[in-house]
Motif scaffolding. Structure first.
Motif, PDB file in Angstrom:
ATOM      1  N   LYS A 184       0.761  -1.031  -0.008  1.00 46.67           N
ATOM      2  CA  LYS A 184      -0.046  -0.011   0.022  1.00 46.67           C
ATOM      3  C   LYS A 184       0.850   1.110   0.114  1.00 46.67           C
ATOM      4  O   LYS A 184       0.488   2.274  -0.524  1.00 46.67           O
ATOM      5  CB  LYS A 184      -0.939   0.180   1.160  1.00 46.67           C
ATOM      6  N   ASP A 185       1.775   1.325   0.731  1.00 45.81           N
ATOM      7  CA  ASP A 185       2.966   2.602   0.834  1.00 45.81           C
ATOM      8  C   ASP A 185       3.456   2.734  -0.633  1.00 45.81           C
ATOM      9  O   ASP A 185       3.485   3.782  -1.124  1.00 45.81           O
ATOM     10  CB  ASP A 185       3.751   2.191   2.116  1.00 45.81           C
ATOM     11  N   ASP A 186       3.859   1.604  -1.336  1.00 47.13           N
ATOM     12  CA  ASP A 186       4.406   1.735  -2.670  1.00 47.13           C
ATOM     13  C   ASP A 186       3.400   2.281  -3.514  1.00 47.13           C
ATOM     14  O   ASP A 186       3.815   3.040  -4.392  1.00 47.13           O
ATOM     15  CB  ASP A 186       4.926   0.434  -3.234  1.00 47.13           C
ATOM     16  N   ALA A 187       2.220   1.906  -3.330  1.00 48.15           N
ATOM     17  CA  ALA A 187       1.116   2.375  -4.399  1.00 48.15           C
ATOM     18  C   ALA A 187       0.717   3.439  -4.122  1.00 48.15           C
ATOM     19  O   ALA A 187       0.379   4.265  -4.866  1.00 48.15           O
ATOM     20  CB  ALA A 187      -0.105   1.226  -4.282  1.00 48.15           C
ATOM     21  N   GLU A 188       0.697   4.041  -2.667  1.00 46.96           N
ATOM     22  CA  GLU A 188       0.264   5.354  -2.319  1.00 46.96           C
ATOM     23  C   GLU A 188       1.106   6.485  -3.106  1.00 46.96           C
ATOM     24  O   GLU A 188       0.909   7.579  -2.701  1.00 46.96           O
ATOM     25  CB  GLU A 188       0.119   5.537  -0.898  1.00 46.96           C
ATOM     26  N   LYS A 189       2.345   6.057  -3.502  1.00 52.59           N
ATOM     27  CA  LYS A 189       3.349   7.092  -3.947  1.00 52.59           C
ATOM     28  C   LYS A 189       2.709   7.899  -5.338  1.00 52.59           C
ATOM     29  O   LYS A 189       2.843   8.895  -5.762  1.00 52.59           O
ATOM     30  CB  LYS A 189       4.696   6.572  -4.513  1.00 52.59           C
ATOM     31  N   LEU A 190       1.612   6.859  -6.042  1.00 52.44           N
ATOM     32  CA  LEU A 190       0.898   7.542  -6.874  1.00 52.44           C
ATOM     33  C   LEU A 190      -0.529   8.239  -6.429  1.00 52.44           C
ATOM     34  O   LEU A 190      -1.563   7.596  -5.999  1.00 52.44           O
ATOM     35  CB  LEU A 190       0.443   6.472  -7.977  1.00 52.44           C
ATOM     36  N   GLU A 191      -0.232   9.439  -6.001  1.00 53.75           N
ATOM     37  CA  GLU A 191      -1.299  10.049  -4.944  1.00 53.75           C
ATOM     38  C   GLU A 191      -2.477  10.483  -6.101  1.00 53.75           C
ATOM     39  O   GLU A 191      -3.626  10.546  -5.511  1.00 53.75           O
ATOM     40  CB  GLU A 191      -0.824  11.336  -4.425  1.00 53.75           C
ATOM     41  N   VAL A 192      -2.235  10.594  -7.130  1.00 55.21           N
ATOM     42  CA  VAL A 192      -3.371  10.937  -8.099  1.00 55.21           C
ATOM     43  C   VAL A 192      -3.155  10.101  -9.282  1.00 55.21           C
ATOM     44  O   VAL A 192      -2.279   9.759  -9.756  1.00 55.21           O
ATOM     45  CB  VAL A 192      -3.295  12.607  -8.636  1.00 55.21           C
ATOM     46  N   TYR A 193      -4.384   9.915  -9.939  1.00 54.31           N
ATOM     47  CA  TYR A 193      -4.185   9.232 -11.223  1.00 54.31           C
ATOM     48  C   TYR A 193      -4.288  10.137 -12.633  1.00 54.31           C
ATOM     49  O   TYR A 193      -5.225  10.826 -12.488  1.00 54.31           O
ATOM     50  CB  TYR A 193      -5.298   8.282 -11.318  1.00 54.31           C
ATOM     51  N   PRO A 194      -3.581  10.137 -13.371  1.00 59.73           N
ATOM     52  CA  PRO A 194      -3.453  10.910 -14.495  1.00 59.73           C
ATOM     53  C   PRO A 194      -4.524  10.463 -15.279  1.00 59.73           C
ATOM     54  O   PRO A 194      -4.670   9.367 -15.985  1.00 59.73           O
ATOM     55  CB  PRO A 194      -2.040  10.862 -15.179  1.00 59.73           C
ATOM     56  N   VAL A 195      -5.322  11.548 -15.827  1.00 59.61           N
ATOM     57  CA  VAL A 195      -6.513  11.227 -16.941  1.00 59.61           C
ATOM     58  C   VAL A 195      -6.169  12.111 -18.287  1.00 59.61           C
ATOM     59  O   VAL A 195      -6.045  13.390 -18.176  1.00 59.61           O
ATOM     60  CB  VAL A 195      -7.918  11.714 -16.355  1.00 59.61           C
ATOM     61  N   ALA A 196      -6.068  11.419 -19.085  1.00 60.26           N
ATOM     62  CA  ALA A 196      -5.775  11.988 -20.474  1.00 60.26           C
ATOM     63  C   ALA A 196      -6.675  11.278 -21.616  1.00 60.26           C
ATOM     64  O   ALA A 196      -6.743  10.019 -21.690  1.00 60.26           O
ATOM     65  CB  ALA A 196      -4.290  11.822 -21.003  1.00 60.26           C
ATOM     66  N   ILE A 197      -7.288  12.142 -22.512  1.00 59.03           N
ATOM     67  CA  ILE A 197      -8.764  11.623 -23.105  1.00 59.03           C
ATOM     68  C   ILE A 197      -8.592  12.573 -24.351  1.00 59.03           C
ATOM     69  O   ILE A 197      -8.246  13.526 -24.480  1.00 59.03           O
ATOM     70  CB  ILE A 197     -10.019  11.877 -22.493  1.00 59.03           C
ATOM     71  N   ILE A 198      -8.781  11.708 -25.772  1.00 56.21           N
ATOM     72  CA  ILE A 198      -9.047  12.430 -26.824  1.00 56.21           C
ATOM     73  C   ILE A 198     -10.176  11.626 -27.363  1.00 56.21           C
ATOM     74  O   ILE A 198     -10.731  10.630 -27.173  1.00 56.21           O
ATOM     75  CB  ILE A 198      -7.834  12.112 -27.796  1.00 56.21           C
ATOM     76  N   GLY A 199     -10.938  12.528 -28.449  1.00 56.55           N
ATOM     77  CA  GLY A 199     -11.916  11.823 -29.136  1.00 56.55           C
ATOM     78  C   GLY A 199     -12.641  12.999 -30.205  1.00 56.55           C
ATOM     79  O   GLY A 199     -12.134  13.704 -30.435  1.00 56.55           O
ATOM     80  N   ILE A 200     -13.606  12.061 -31.007  1.00 54.43           N
ATOM     81  CA  ILE A 200     -14.240  12.998 -31.938  1.00 54.43           C
ATOM     82  C   ILE A 200     -15.530  13.258 -31.340  1.00 54.43           C
ATOM     83  O   ILE A 200     -16.371  12.223 -30.746  1.00 54.43           O
ATOM     84  CB  ILE A 200     -14.428  12.219 -33.235  1.00 54.43           C
ATOM     85  N   SER A 201     -16.265  14.532 -31.685  1.00 55.45           N
ATOM     86  CA  SER A 201     -17.269  14.893 -30.859  1.00 55.45           C
ATOM     87  C   SER A 201     -18.308  15.335 -31.950  1.00 55.45           C
ATOM     88  O   SER A 201     -17.903  15.809 -33.385  1.00 55.45           O
ATOM     89  CB  SER A 201     -17.036  16.107 -30.179  1.00 55.45           C
ATOM     90  N   TYR A 202     -19.429  15.492 -31.856  1.00 58.45           N
ATOM     91  CA  TYR A 202     -20.581  16.109 -32.609  1.00 58.45           C
ATOM     92  C   TYR A 202     -21.595  16.839 -31.731  1.00 58.45           C
ATOM     93  O   TYR A 202     -21.952  16.401 -30.910  1.00 58.45           O
ATOM     94  CB  TYR A 202     -21.426  15.411 -33.533  1.00 58.45           C
ATOM     95  N   THR A 203     -21.692  18.192 -32.044  1.00 61.00           N
ATOM     96  CA  THR A 203     -22.472  19.303 -31.438  1.00 61.00           C
ATOM     97  C   THR A 203     -23.693  19.512 -32.228  1.00 61.00           C
ATOM     98  O   THR A 203     -23.751  19.647 -33.407  1.00 61.00           O
ATOM     99  CB  THR A 203     -21.932  20.345 -31.242  1.00 61.00           C
ATOM    100  N   PHE A 204     -25.033  19.354 -31.374  1.00 57.63           N
ATOM    101  CA  PHE A 204     -26.217  19.334 -32.183  1.00 57.63           C
ATOM    102  C   PHE A 204     -26.769  20.853 -31.830  1.00 57.63           C
ATOM    103  O   PHE A 204     -26.625  21.376 -30.724  1.00 57.63           O
ATOM    104  CB  PHE A 204     -27.227  18.692 -31.497  1.00 57.63           C
TER     105      PHE A 204
END
Length: 223
Positions: free
Chosen positions: A203-223
């Motif tokens: 747990k101590d080793d894993a907690e060194k990653l205090e935040v999880y990085p979120v990176a997203i790309i995509g294609i959108s369509y706006t109505f």
């Protein structure tokens, strides 16, 4: 002078009213892929500078391993996450700042084996590998409701096809639960206590990653 000030103020108010009337509520649908998996994003932009969005992505699975001096761990990692966010468009264009809550399910099923020896160390104590068998357990990176903040670009200010991207961080809440394949902890208190220490070390080793990085790309369509 008062007449000019009154005229200027009236013109400014009229321009604000016209701009408010000119903005149409827009709904944007996006297909996305990133560090939380593959899924979809739905955004409702109800004001030129404000919107709300809901998102879900999953199906991101892979095998990983982790090695100590005496134990070799391998695991199956599974990631998915939903999100509910408030989006702020400071320049009334594509760029936005966002904050809200993520609902992640990020965990790994782990297995630990002796590193080629008849004995190995668990939680600082030495045990016979035949007595213990495998160390099995679950490592949770994040679950429940977690705070999230980020920024991105979404083509929700006009109708049609567009590009979507977002980058942010989500707080983690790491937890580790271990047991032995031979249920040796039920018969040996010393091993049971050592197993709890091993859980804390992981747990101590894993907690060194205090935040999880979120990176997203995509294609959108706006109505």
């Amino acid at each position: 002078m008062k007449k000019w000030m009154t005229t200027g103020l009236s013109a400014a108010l009229l321009a604000t009213a016209v701009n408010a009337q000119a903005f149409d509520n827009r709904v944007t649908v996006s297909g996305i892929a990133g560090t939380t998996g593959i899924g979809a994003d739905l955004s409702w932009r109800f004001h030129e500078r404000l919107g709300v969005s809901a998102q879900y992505a999953g199906g991101l699975d892979w095998d990983g391993d982790y090695e100590t001096d005496d134990l070799f761990y391998d695991g199956d990692v599974s990631l998915s996450a939903g999100a509910l966010k408030l989006d702020f468009y400071p320049f009334a264009g594509r760029f936005f700042l966002t904050a809200g809550a993520m609902l992640p399910d990020m965990e790994a099923n782990v297995r630990g084996r002796a590193n080629g020896n008849q004995t190995f160390e668990v939680g600082g104590d030495i045990f016979n590998s035949d007595d213990v068998g495998e160390i099995r357990g679950q490592l949770t990176v994040a679950d429940g409701v977690r705070p999230y903040a980020g920024l991105g670009w979404r083509s929700s200010h006009r109708s049609g096809l567009g590009f979507y991207s977002e980058f942010g961080v989500m707080a983690t809440n790491v937890d580790v639960s271990l047991s032995s394949s031979e249920n040796f902890e039920a018969a040996d208190q010393r091993f049971r206590e050592a197993l709890r220490r091993e859980e804390q070390d992981l747990k101590d080793d894993a907690e060194k990653l205090e935040v999880y990085p979120v990176a997203i790309i995509g294609i959108s369509y706006t109505f």
